[in-house]
Enzyme design. Sequence first.
Site, PDB file in Angstrom:
ATOM      1  N   ARG A 188       1.018  -1.279  -0.137  1.00 32.30           N
ATOM      2  CA  ARG A 188      -0.412   0.098   0.037  1.00 32.30           C
ATOM      3  C   ARG A 188       0.768   1.211   0.067  1.00 32.30           C
ATOM      4  O   ARG A 188       1.827   1.806   1.177  1.00 32.30           O
ATOM      5  CB  ARG A 188      -0.922  -0.219   1.225  1.00 32.30           C
ATOM      6  N   ASP A 219       4.176   0.247  -6.973  1.00 36.56           N
ATOM      7  CA  ASP A 219       3.529  -0.518  -7.855  1.00 36.56           C
ATOM      8  C   ASP A 219       1.838   0.388  -7.054  1.00 36.56           C
ATOM      9  O   ASP A 219       0.177   0.411  -7.364  1.00 36.56           O
ATOM     10  CB  ASP A 219       3.358  -2.080  -7.350  1.00 36.56           C
ATOM     11  N   GLU A 249      -2.943   7.851  -4.992  1.00 35.55           N
ATOM     12  CA  GLU A 249      -2.785   7.398  -5.960  1.00 35.55           C
ATOM     13  C   GLU A 249      -4.417   6.767  -5.955  1.00 35.55           C
ATOM     14  O   GLU A 249      -4.955   7.152  -7.206  1.00 35.55           O
ATOM     15  CB  GLU A 249      -2.779   5.356  -6.288  1.00 35.55           C
ATOM     16  N   HIS A 281      -0.791  -0.299  -9.583  1.00 30.55           N
ATOM     17  CA  HIS A 281      -1.313  -0.674  -9.078  1.00 30.55           C
ATOM     18  C   HIS A 281      -2.018  -1.908  -9.642  1.00 30.55           C
ATOM     19  O   HIS A 281      -3.558  -2.601  -9.855  1.00 30.55           O
ATOM     20  CB  HIS A 281      -2.782   0.157  -7.983  1.00 30.55           C
TER      21      HIS A 281
HETATM   22  P1  NAI Z   1      -1.446 -11.290   4.462  1.00 28.15           P
HETATM   23  O1  NAI Z   1      -2.705 -11.406   5.285  1.00 28.15           O
HETATM   24  O2  NAI Z   1      -0.985 -12.951   4.018  1.00 28.15           O
HETATM   25  O3  NAI Z   1       0.184 -11.240   5.132  1.00 28.15           O
HETATM   26  C1  NAI Z   1       0.713  -9.830   5.460  1.00 28.15           C
HETATM   27  C2  NAI Z   1       1.337 -10.261   6.306  1.00 28.15           C
HETATM   28  O4  NAI Z   1       2.146  -8.959   7.809  1.00 28.15           O
HETATM   29  C3  NAI Z   1       1.638 -10.871   8.352  1.00 28.15           C
HETATM   30  O5  NAI Z   1       1.922 -12.021   8.318  1.00 28.15           O
HETATM   31  C4  NAI Z   1       1.166  -9.953   8.715  1.00 28.15           C
HETATM   32  O6  NAI Z   1       1.798 -10.578  10.230  1.00 28.15           O
HETATM   33  C5  NAI Z   1       2.329  -9.290   8.158  1.00 28.15           C
HETATM   34  N1  NAI Z   1       2.012  -7.976   8.825  1.00 28.15           N
HETATM   35  C6  NAI Z   1       1.022  -7.024   9.794  1.00 28.15           C
HETATM   36  N2  NAI Z   1       1.174  -6.071  10.204  1.00 28.15           N
HETATM   37  C7  NAI Z   1       2.680  -5.943  10.101  1.00 28.15           C
HETATM   38  C8  NAI Z   1       3.595  -5.074  11.003  1.00 28.15           C
HETATM   39  N3  NAI Z   1       3.007  -4.197  11.813  1.00 28.15           N
HETATM   40  N4  NAI Z   1       4.993  -4.977  10.539  1.00 28.15           N
HETATM   41  C9  NAI Z   1       5.703  -6.320   9.836  1.00 28.15           C
HETATM   42  N5  NAI Z   1       4.454  -7.371   9.194  1.00 28.15           N
HETATM   43  C10 NAI Z   1       3.211  -7.101   9.794  1.00 28.15           C
HETATM   44  O7  NAI Z   1      -1.166 -10.615   3.307  1.00 28.15           O
HETATM   45  P2  NAI Z   1      -0.823 -10.321   1.806  1.00 28.15           P
HETATM   46  O8  NAI Z   1      -1.757 -11.561   1.450  1.00 28.15           O
HETATM   47  O9  NAI Z   1       0.061 -11.401   2.274  1.00 28.15           O
HETATM   48  O10 NAI Z   1      -1.075  -9.272   1.262  1.00 28.15           O
HETATM   49  C11 NAI Z   1      -0.151  -8.502   1.948  1.00 28.15           C
HETATM   50  C12 NAI Z   1      -0.358  -6.290   1.573  1.00 28.15           C
HETATM   51  O11 NAI Z   1      -0.122  -6.842   0.044  1.00 28.15           O
HETATM   52  C13 NAI Z   1      -1.865  -6.409   1.278  1.00 28.15           C
HETATM   53  O12 NAI Z   1      -2.204  -6.266   2.922  1.00 28.15           O
HETATM   54  C14 NAI Z   1      -2.197  -6.062   0.682  1.00 28.15           C
HETATM   55  O13 NAI Z   1      -1.720  -4.113   1.123  1.00 28.15           O
HETATM   56  C15 NAI Z   1      -1.056  -6.275  -0.620  1.00 28.15           C
HETATM   57  N6  NAI Z   1      -1.382  -6.327  -2.103  1.00 28.15           N
HETATM   58  C16 NAI Z   1      -1.316  -5.712  -2.906  1.00 28.15           C
HETATM   59  C17 NAI Z   1      -2.037  -5.882  -4.221  1.00 28.15           C
HETATM   60  C18 NAI Z   1      -2.349  -5.234  -5.314  1.00 28.15           C
HETATM   61  O14 NAI Z   1      -1.791  -5.479  -6.263  1.00 28.15           O
HETATM   62  N7  NAI Z   1      -0.485  -4.324  -5.338  1.00 28.15           N
HETATM   63  C19 NAI Z   1      -3.173  -6.881  -4.316  1.00 28.15           C
HETATM   64  C20 NAI Z   1      -3.167  -7.610  -2.913  1.00 28.15           C
HETATM   65  C21 NAI Z   1      -2.225  -7.625  -1.503  1.00 28.15           C
END
Ligand code: NAI
Length: 343
Positions: A230, A254, A259, A291
């Site tokens: 994000r 990205d 944005e 994105h």
């Molecule tokens: P996920 O929920 O599987 O993993 C997120 C990880 O971040 C977890 O291991 C969690 O413990 C950790 N986390 C939470 N708070 C934290 C902090 N303060 N400091 C460090 N780590 C922390 O999520 P996933 O599926 O891996 O997605 C990650 C991010 O990717 C999403 O939150 C979303 O914002 C972004 N995303 C972007 C996309 C794009 O098209 N650019 C598409 C899909 C997701």
Amino acid sequence: MKVAFFDTKQYDVEPFRICGEKAGIEFKFYEPKLTADTAGLAAGYDGVCVFVNDTVDAEVIDILYNEGVRFIALRCAGYNNVDVRYAFGKLHVMHVPAYSPYAVAEHAMAMLLTSIRRIHKAYIRTRDFNFSLSGLTGFDLHGKTVGVVGTGRIGRVFIDICRGFGMNVIAYDKFPAKDAGIDYVDLHELYAKSDIISFHCPLTDETRHMINKDTINELKRGVVIINTSRGALIDAEALLAGIKSRIVGAACLDVYEEESDIFFEDYSGHIVDDDTLARLISMPNVIVTSHQAFLTTEALHNIAETTTENIVTFASRGTCDNELCYHCGNTETCKKQRLERCF
Ligand code: NAI
């Protein structure tokens, strides 16, 4: 079941129409984003289907609720644009927790390779029959240290990809995964040691502006920063200062903090008012994609399938495993963990 679909793009329509027909859901596709001005379009619908840059704040939630809407089906994983606390008791919120971690992790690596091997520049040169190599020197990924912030679904796929390149992986996660074979370090160590840093954590109050004018100074000189998570994880002005001072060697973005009014739209031929974005894009070592990390055929199919499944499950059971509320994760107050309705 009738659902008002906001911020429709051409690539959304086909997968959602097919999955909707199978599930008995009638989607009305609206081009505008959901905002307080457009929320009235949802009058008479059971729910709304929204994406990352739709606004679902208290004002919008009140309008939707008063118009009879009862659920918000997010067709994405992140939900920082939804006031889930305010929605509690009014609108049920569901999301798509995973649709293709590969799509995002592979895009992160694609941006990294493009940046460090200057593919974006070579592509333009050779189209103009310029076959000179000057200025195109890159560096090997093999043996470099990559710091991964957030080791959830996407972060772990990215780690696997990096290991395939022979990179040394270190990681930081607020909730480290046990027995995952990941070398966790604290954020300061990660910032100091990483040649490349890739962000895969959610945007929260805690992670907003993780990269700021202070933390920039903790980074290894020449670091490549990748953000497919994000935009607001990074203070864009601080990043620009870091690039100018040569601390940041390259940035692959990205996502961008501001944005929402720009990405996903065609502004070619227009003057874009955002000076920070214009300065970032003008830098030779910054790559911006709008994105698009999620945008693969597989991911679009999975998004449509899970979103429609969420709606159908919610309609038949009144609950849904992918429902979100502000109690989520709190073992004492989370009703979903006791298989009860959130409200
Ligand atoms: P996920 O929920 O599987 O993993 C997120 C990880 O971040 C977890 O291991 C969690 O413990 C950790 N986390 C939470 N708070 C934290 C902090 N303060 N400091 C460090 N780590 C922390 O999520 P996933 O599926 O891996 O997605 C990650 C991010 O990717 C999403 O939150 C979303 O914002 C972004 N995303 C972007 C996309 C794009 O098209 N650019 C598409 C899909 C997701």
